[in-house]
Design an enzyme around this catalytic site. Structure first.
Site: not given
Ligand code: NAP
Length: 400
Positions: A149, A216, A267, A291
């Site tokens: 971002y 992740k 995930d 987010d």
């Protein structure tokens, strides 16, 4: 009249009459702010017997600022928030087509508001798609200054992308398709550790049992994977006496009285918050994961109408609802002020006025349980009576 809030040795110093700047917001913002301020003032009078009171200072941003000053975000607004350190805002219109600086980006850069904090908890009676929505009660700490971002990205076919692509291929043998757009994902030890430290401090202070690092790192080993490593490292080095890694906590997790530090791959975390929500209390995560995860969690407890948020740095904080201006209801005294009211509760909690924060939550729960709610909740709650924004504020005050 009022006094300035200060920040010394890592702590807020809050006078009994702090000056707090507010931006009422565009669209339904004025309706919502009017109701919210009434609740804040009434609650403070009630819990402190009149000893504590906020001196609200209006500052301009958005459409109102543009109408009055020709500037969407006047310098005086930024200066007032910097001077008074803590502020609260309603939603602002984002004009389509751009051209104006985003208030959130400006404030984040000016005040280094590195933690975006989103508490997600269920209020009994609110319609939810889940069978047991009350099991989710998490506070999400999302990193606010790094990750994809930050906007370091280059359009496909641009000279910058072409040069960077050639550099990556020539120097590092990277395999990237011709004409690709490129984005950079910077993540640092510094940025990670101050965010995770803030989350751990919060868990210790509020006696929450765990902090989960959501990353992740199985795929992005040196960015997301490092977030995990650096997170465990800061827990070990800075909070050794108060934290314990999940691997060492053994079967009696939480029984040690220490905050359990765990990590989950992003995930899988989306499944976890649906299937085993009660195992999570505080979540610390990089920007993009946070987010997605914030909105997914909020949906579980009944949606954005009741979702507060805060952007917090060291000695500076700005609180806001996470919904927009809902312009079609502007001026109708109709929409739900719950998100701004809960943002105020967060603000009081951050400042150490826990009694006021708890009273607000109690009042809101009471109003919802009594089924006197705004249209958005009423249309989904059989037997509920629909009340206006201002009447909803009165119901909250009655139930404090
Ligand atoms: P929105 O203002 O959040 O409204 C979308 C819908 O959500 C509304 O029509 C309404 O649904 C429901 N809703 C939102 N707030 C509500 C409330 N307080 N009480 C009850 N229902 C509420 O999203 P948008 O229409 O996409 O955006 C409008 C403007 O807000 C845009 O200019 C956008 O850029 C801006 N925005 C600002 C912020 C911010 O300042 N933080 C955040 C997001 C968007 P129903 O019509 O179904 O009842």
């Amino acid at each position: 009249m009022g006094d300035r809030i200060d920040f010394r040795d890592g702590r807020w110093v809050v006078p009994d009459r702090p000056v707090i700047p507010y931006i009422e917001g565009d669209g339904t913002g004025p309706d919502i702010w009017r109701a919210s301020q009434r609740v804040f003032d009434a609650v403070l009078t009630k819990v402190s017997g009149g000893k504590r009171r906020v001196e609200w200072l209006e500052v301009l941003a958005g459409e109102k600022a543009f109408k009055q000053t020709g500037n969407w975000l006047p310098e005086e607004t930024l200066e007032a928030i910097r001077r008074h350190r803590v502020a609260i805002k309603g939603p602002l219109t984002t004009p389509v087509g751009g051209g104006i600086r985003s208030l959130n980006v400006a404030l984040r850069q000016l005040l280094d508001l590195y933690a975006c904090i989103r508490p997600v908890r269920y209020f009994a009676g609110v319609p939810s798609p889940m069978r047991e929505p009350e099991k989710l009660d998490v506070v999400i700490y999302r990193e606010n200054t790094e990750d994809v971002y930050t906007g370091v990205e280059y359009a496909a076919g641009s000279p910058e992308a072409s040069r960077l692509l050639a550099f990556l291929r020539d120097q590092f043998g990277a395999k990237i398709r011709d004409g690709s757009a490129l984005g950079i994902k910077p993540m640092s030890r510094f940025g990670t550790q101050r965010l995770v430290a803030k989350a751990i401090e919060y868990a210790i202070k509020t006696r929450r049992p765990s902090v989960t690092l959501v990353h992740k790192g199985n795929i992005m080993k040196f960015t997301e994977g490092a977030f995990r490593e650096w997170g465990y490292e800061v827990a070990r080095e800075k909070f050794a006496g108060n934290t314990i890694p999940e691997t060492e906590a053994g079967k009696g997790k939480g029984d040690t009285g220490k905050v359990v530090i765990k990590d989950r791959i992003a995930d899988s975390m989306f499944q976890q918050v649906l299937l085993r929500p009660e195992e999570y209390a505080v979540i610390a995560t990089p920007n993009l994961n946070g987010d997605y995860l914030s909105d997914a969690c909020v949906a579980q407890i009944g949606g954005l109408g009741m979702a507060p948020g805060g952007n917090v740095g060291d000695g500076y904080a700005v609180f806001e609802a996470t919904h927009g201006t809902a312009p079609k209801y502007a001026g109708l005294d109709k929409v739900n002020p719950g998100a701004v009211i809960l943002s105020g509760a967060m603000m009081f909690e951050e400042l150490g006025w826990t009694d006021a924060a708890e009273a607000i939550t109690r009042g809101l729960s009471g109003a919802i349980t009594a089924r006197s709610v705004t249209y958005d909740l009423a249309r989904q709650m059989p037997g509920a009576s629909e009340v206006s924004t201002s009447r909803f504020a009165e119901c909250i005050i009655e139930h404090v």
